[in-house]
Scaffold this active site. Structure first.
Site, PDB file in Angstrom:
ATOM      1  N   SER A 132       0.839  -1.192   0.000  1.00 12.14           N
ATOM      2  CA  SER A 132       0.000   0.000   0.000  1.00 12.14           C
ATOM      3  C   SER A 132       0.875   1.245   0.000  1.00 12.14           C
ATOM      4  CB  SER A 132      -0.904   0.020   1.244  1.00 12.14           C
ATOM      5  OG  SER A 132      -1.577   1.249   1.382  1.00 12.14           O
ATOM      6  N   TYR A 145      -1.875  -0.913  10.674  1.00 10.10           N
ATOM      7  CA  TYR A 145      -2.044  -1.105   9.235  1.00 10.10           C
ATOM      8  C   TYR A 145      -0.857  -0.512   8.471  1.00 10.10           C
ATOM      9  CZ  TYR A 145      -3.886  -0.907   4.514  1.00 10.10           C
ATOM     10  OH  TYR A 145      -4.048  -1.070   3.157  1.00 10.10           O
TER      11      TYR A 145
END
Length: 238
Positions: A132, A145
């Protein structure tokens, strides 16, 4: 025909990528927890599709299941790890943090390990991991995350260095999406959110070109450059 396995193909990017690979003469194996969604995907795929249930959060079991699935398919040329989880965690709930670590760190590394061992035994292959743009810096909204995505990118880089030292024709691709219109896109103020099919098309292009790193969509490369340049004393106050 080439053979591909996509882990996390029940929805979003993984699902769309499975359809693209199927259209491009790949025999595709799809894996996820929600098997009923994978069964529905059979109707949307143009070619042969193999389905297997897997829970990435259960790392030891996931390794065994993936290894067995690879054997059942007669090997794999491409393995894509698209499975992951993440939640807005303003309260810093340990339950949420732990789930992210189990899936995005331990589970991800376990599957990479199994995939790379297969490719080393085979003598070639292509592994693509979906990390990501969040891998670039920490994030207050979901600390685990962002940290987990940084782990994924660094782990893939380490594996790339390892296979290069071995002199094997194994490609390792780190896919860094920005916002994509999937269930993973949470929170307010989401911008530059791409449709999942557009993101998957660009991922397929990066795979074909055997890219080491690809930002999805491509304009997120500019955002990545900007994020990296923000001084710490400013970033920490955002």
């Amino acid at each position: 025909m080439k053979k591909a396995i996509i882990i996390g193909a029940s929805s979003g990017i993984g699902r769309e990528l499975a359809k693209i690979l199927s259209r491009n003469q790949y025999i595709v194996g799809v894996m996820a927890r929600r098997v009923q969604l994978l069964d529905e995907l059979r109707n949307e795929a143009e070619g042969e599709l193999f389905v297997q249930e897997i829970d990435v959060a259960d790392a030891e079991s996931a390794m065994e299941i993936l290894a067995k699935f690879i054997n059942e398919m007669g090997g794999a040329d491409l393995i894509v790890i698209s499975a992951g989880t993440g939640d807005i965690n303003d309260s810093l709930s340990w339950t949420l943090e732990k789930e992210v670590i189990k899936t995005n760190v331990t589970g991800f590394a376990a599957l990479v390990n199994t995939a790379v061992h297969h490719f080393m035994e085979k003598g070639s292959g292509h592994l693509a991991g979906i990390s990501s743009i969040a891998a670039l810096r920490g994030g207050r909204a979901s600390p685990a995350y962002n940290a987990s995505k940084a782990f994924e990118s660094n782990y893939l880089e380490g594996i790339r260095q390892k296979v290069m030292r071995l002199g094997l024709p194994i490609t390792i691709t780190d896919i860094k999406p920005g916002f994509v219109k999937t269930a993973m896109a949470k929170g307010d103020g989401i911008f530059w959110a791409a449709d999942a099919d557009k993101a998957a098309a660009q991922i397929y292009d990066a795979i074909k070109r055997k890219k080491s790193t690809a930002y999805i969509t491509r304009r997120w490369r500019l955002m990545a450059w900007t994020i990296k340049l923000i001084p710490g004393f400013i970033y920490e106050r955002l």
